[in-house]
Scaffold this motif. Structure first.
Motif, mmCIF file in Angstrom:
data_model
loop_
_atom_site.group_PDB
_atom_site.id
_atom_site.type_symbol
_atom_site.label_atom_id
_atom_site.label_comp_id
_atom_site.label_asym_id
_atom_site.label_seq_id
_atom_site.Cartn_x
_atom_site.Cartn_y
_atom_site.Cartn_z
ATOM 1 N N ILE A 180 23.876 30.577 46.979
ATOM 2 C CA ILE A 180 24.669 31.394 46.819
ATOM 3 C C ILE A 180 25.009 31.312 45.143
ATOM 4 O O ILE A 180 25.397 31.440 44.155
ATOM 5 C CB ILE A 180 26.247 31.442 46.848
ATOM 6 C CG1 ILE A 180 27.194 30.370 46.950
ATOM 7 C CG2 ILE A 180 26.240 31.826 48.170
ATOM 8 C CD1 ILE A 180 28.699 29.913 47.289
ATOM 9 N N ALA A 181 23.500 30.112 44.792
ATOM 10 C CA ALA A 181 23.391 30.159 42.820
ATOM 11 C C ALA A 181 23.671 31.184 41.964
ATOM 12 O O ALA A 181 22.442 32.152 42.725
ATOM 13 C CB ALA A 181 22.224 29.148 43.134
ATOM 14 N N LEU A 182 23.385 31.725 41.224
ATOM 15 C CA LEU A 182 23.528 32.520 40.065
ATOM 16 C C LEU A 182 22.196 32.427 39.872
ATOM 17 O O LEU A 182 22.039 31.665 39.212
ATOM 18 C CB LEU A 182 24.654 32.325 39.711
ATOM 19 C CG LEU A 182 26.218 32.774 39.146
ATOM 20 C CD1 LEU A 182 27.221 32.742 38.410
ATOM 21 C CD2 LEU A 182 26.348 33.542 40.113
ATOM 22 N N GLU A 207 35.458 34.304 44.716
ATOM 23 C CA GLU A 207 34.575 34.108 43.897
ATOM 24 C C GLU A 207 33.606 34.818 43.515
ATOM 25 O O GLU A 207 33.291 34.555 42.545
ATOM 26 C CB GLU A 207 33.097 32.678 45.258
ATOM 27 C CG GLU A 207 33.779 31.075 45.462
ATOM 28 C CD GLU A 207 34.235 30.467 44.437
ATOM 29 O OE1 GLU A 207 33.539 30.662 43.864
ATOM 30 O OE2 GLU A 207 35.283 30.137 44.303
ATOM 31 N N TRP A 208 33.378 36.102 44.242
ATOM 32 C CA TRP A 208 32.463 37.156 43.273
ATOM 33 C C TRP A 208 32.950 38.149 42.677
ATOM 34 O O TRP A 208 32.677 38.124 41.810
ATOM 35 C CB TRP A 208 32.793 38.128 44.545
ATOM 36 C CG TRP A 208 31.991 39.352 44.031
ATOM 37 C CD1 TRP A 208 30.626 38.993 43.902
ATOM 38 C CD2 TRP A 208 32.362 40.815 44.533
ATOM 39 N NE1 TRP A 208 29.855 40.190 44.018
ATOM 40 C CE2 TRP A 208 31.309 41.217 44.330
ATOM 41 C CE3 TRP A 208 33.156 40.862 44.732
ATOM 42 C CZ2 TRP A 208 31.377 42.909 44.147
ATOM 43 C CZ3 TRP A 208 33.339 42.016 44.890
ATOM 44 C CH2 TRP A 208 32.139 43.515 44.403
ATOM 45 N N LEU A 252 28.253 39.814 47.116
ATOM 46 C CA LEU A 252 29.375 39.377 47.902
ATOM 47 C C LEU A 252 28.518 39.295 48.840
ATOM 48 O O LEU A 252 29.815 38.572 50.422
ATOM 49 C CB LEU A 252 30.340 40.592 47.858
ATOM 50 C CG LEU A 252 31.480 40.948 48.507
ATOM 51 C CD1 LEU A 252 32.400 39.399 48.733
ATOM 52 C CD2 LEU A 252 32.037 41.890 48.537
ATOM 53 N N PRO A 253 27.502 40.421 50.335
ATOM 54 C CA PRO A 253 27.307 40.125 51.131
ATOM 55 C C PRO A 253 26.837 38.615 51.415
ATOM 56 O O PRO A 253 27.171 38.125 52.573
ATOM 57 C CB PRO A 253 26.242 41.511 51.383
ATOM 58 C CG PRO A 253 26.458 42.063 50.145
ATOM 59 C CD PRO A 253 27.199 41.568 49.396
ATOM 60 N N THR A 254 26.129 38.169 50.533
ATOM 61 C CA THR A 254 25.649 37.067 50.406
ATOM 62 C C THR A 254 26.850 35.518 50.813
ATOM 63 O O THR A 254 26.472 34.734 51.349
ATOM 64 C CB THR A 254 24.481 36.128 49.680
ATOM 65 O OG1 THR A 254 23.746 37.529 49.710
ATOM 66 C CG2 THR A 254 23.914 34.906 49.585
ATOM 67 N N LEU A 255 27.657 36.100 49.939
ATOM 68 C CA LEU A 255 29.152 35.295 49.685
ATOM 69 C C LEU A 255 29.692 35.316 51.352
ATOM 70 O O LEU A 255 29.673 34.160 51.212
ATOM 71 C CB LEU A 255 30.047 35.662 48.578
ATOM 72 C CG LEU A 255 29.671 34.903 46.793
ATOM 73 C CD1 LEU A 255 29.872 35.475 45.945
ATOM 74 C CD2 LEU A 255 30.274 33.179 47.087
ATOM 75 N N ILE A 256 29.892 36.476 52.000
ATOM 76 C CA ILE A 256 30.464 36.399 52.807
ATOM 77 C C ILE A 256 29.609 36.197 54.073
ATOM 78 O O ILE A 256 30.445 35.267 54.573
ATOM 79 C CB ILE A 256 30.472 37.956 53.319
ATOM 80 C CG1 ILE A 256 32.181 38.247 52.186
ATOM 81 C CG2 ILE A 256 31.790 37.763 54.418
ATOM 82 C CD1 ILE A 256 32.015 39.707 52.287
#
Length: 222
Positions: free
Chosen positions: A214-216, A176-177, A185-189
């Motif tokens: 995780i919204a942009l 996804e990143w 990346l840390p937030t996604l993980i």
């Protein structure tokens, strides 16, 4: 790192070969991969660009496909050391979640290099095949930790299962990143681990909450 922020090296330096290091050779190789494409770059070309012999290249990297991984064994040891310091009272999955997030945290100036590295590893067929071996080392560290906590060998079913689940969460976050420069990346993980530990909750409202995390910046989710 990938070395993509370094000035391009000459393809064939003249004169006496200069001394090189593991990191310099890696940077030159990654720069060539980025400019020419992985399949179009040979070990000989990397060695020539670095001003070293093929023998020197293989002293640092057993194969071309090992170069994008950098010193992965050292990184795996870092993960093992991080988990060894986890207090016994910290719950198993919470400990793994924190350790894997920290393992994947890189300095701001190295983020794009890291993105290029992971993008290459997860897209090139030869590197995908190599990842089976590399990721096995990572899974074993997770399984060892889980086994200690569960009072059973790390090679038994449940610790192995936890290792597979943790790796899947991390790889899903990587995928996804990579195409979303604005994502973290840390937030996604961290979000992947939270979702993984409460799968039942996803269909009871937590999916929307996690997606918002995780919204942009423009409001889109990765």
């Amino acid at each position: 790192m990938t070395g993509l922020d370094h000035p391009a090296e000459p393809d064939r330096p003249l004169g006496r070969p200069r001394a090189t290091t593991h990191d310099e050779l890696e940077a030159i190789g990654m720069d060539l991969f980025g400019r020419r494409g992985y399949e179009n770059v040979s070990v000989q070309q990397i060695a020539e660009a670095a001003g070293v012999s093929r023998r020197t290249f293989f002293r640092y990297f057993p194969t071309k496909s090992d170069l994008p991984w950098g010193d992965f064994a050292q990184e795996v040891d870092r993960l093992r050391s991080t988990l060894a310091l986890v207090p016994d009272q910290q719950p198993l999955m919470a400990a793994l979640r924190r350790a894997v997030v920290e393992f994947n945290r890189v300095p701001a100036e190295a983020v794009e290099q890291h993105r290029a590295r992971l993008g290459l590893i997860l897209s090139e067929p030869e590197l995908i095949a190599r990842s089976l071996l590399k990721f096995q080392l990572w899974r074993e560290v997770i399984a060892e930790f889980a086994g200690r906590r569960l009072g059973m060998p790390g090679s038994s079913f449940l610790p192995e299962l936890i290792g597979e689940i943790a790796l899947s969460a991390a790889v899903a976050a990587y995928r996804e990143w990579i195409p979303h420069p604005s994502a973290d990346l840390p937030t996604l993980i961290d979000t992947a681990f939270e979702a993984m530990t409460d799968l039942e909750g996803l269909e009871h409202g937590s999916a929307a909450t996690l997606a918002q995390r995780i919204a942009l910046p423009d409001g889109r989710s990765p």
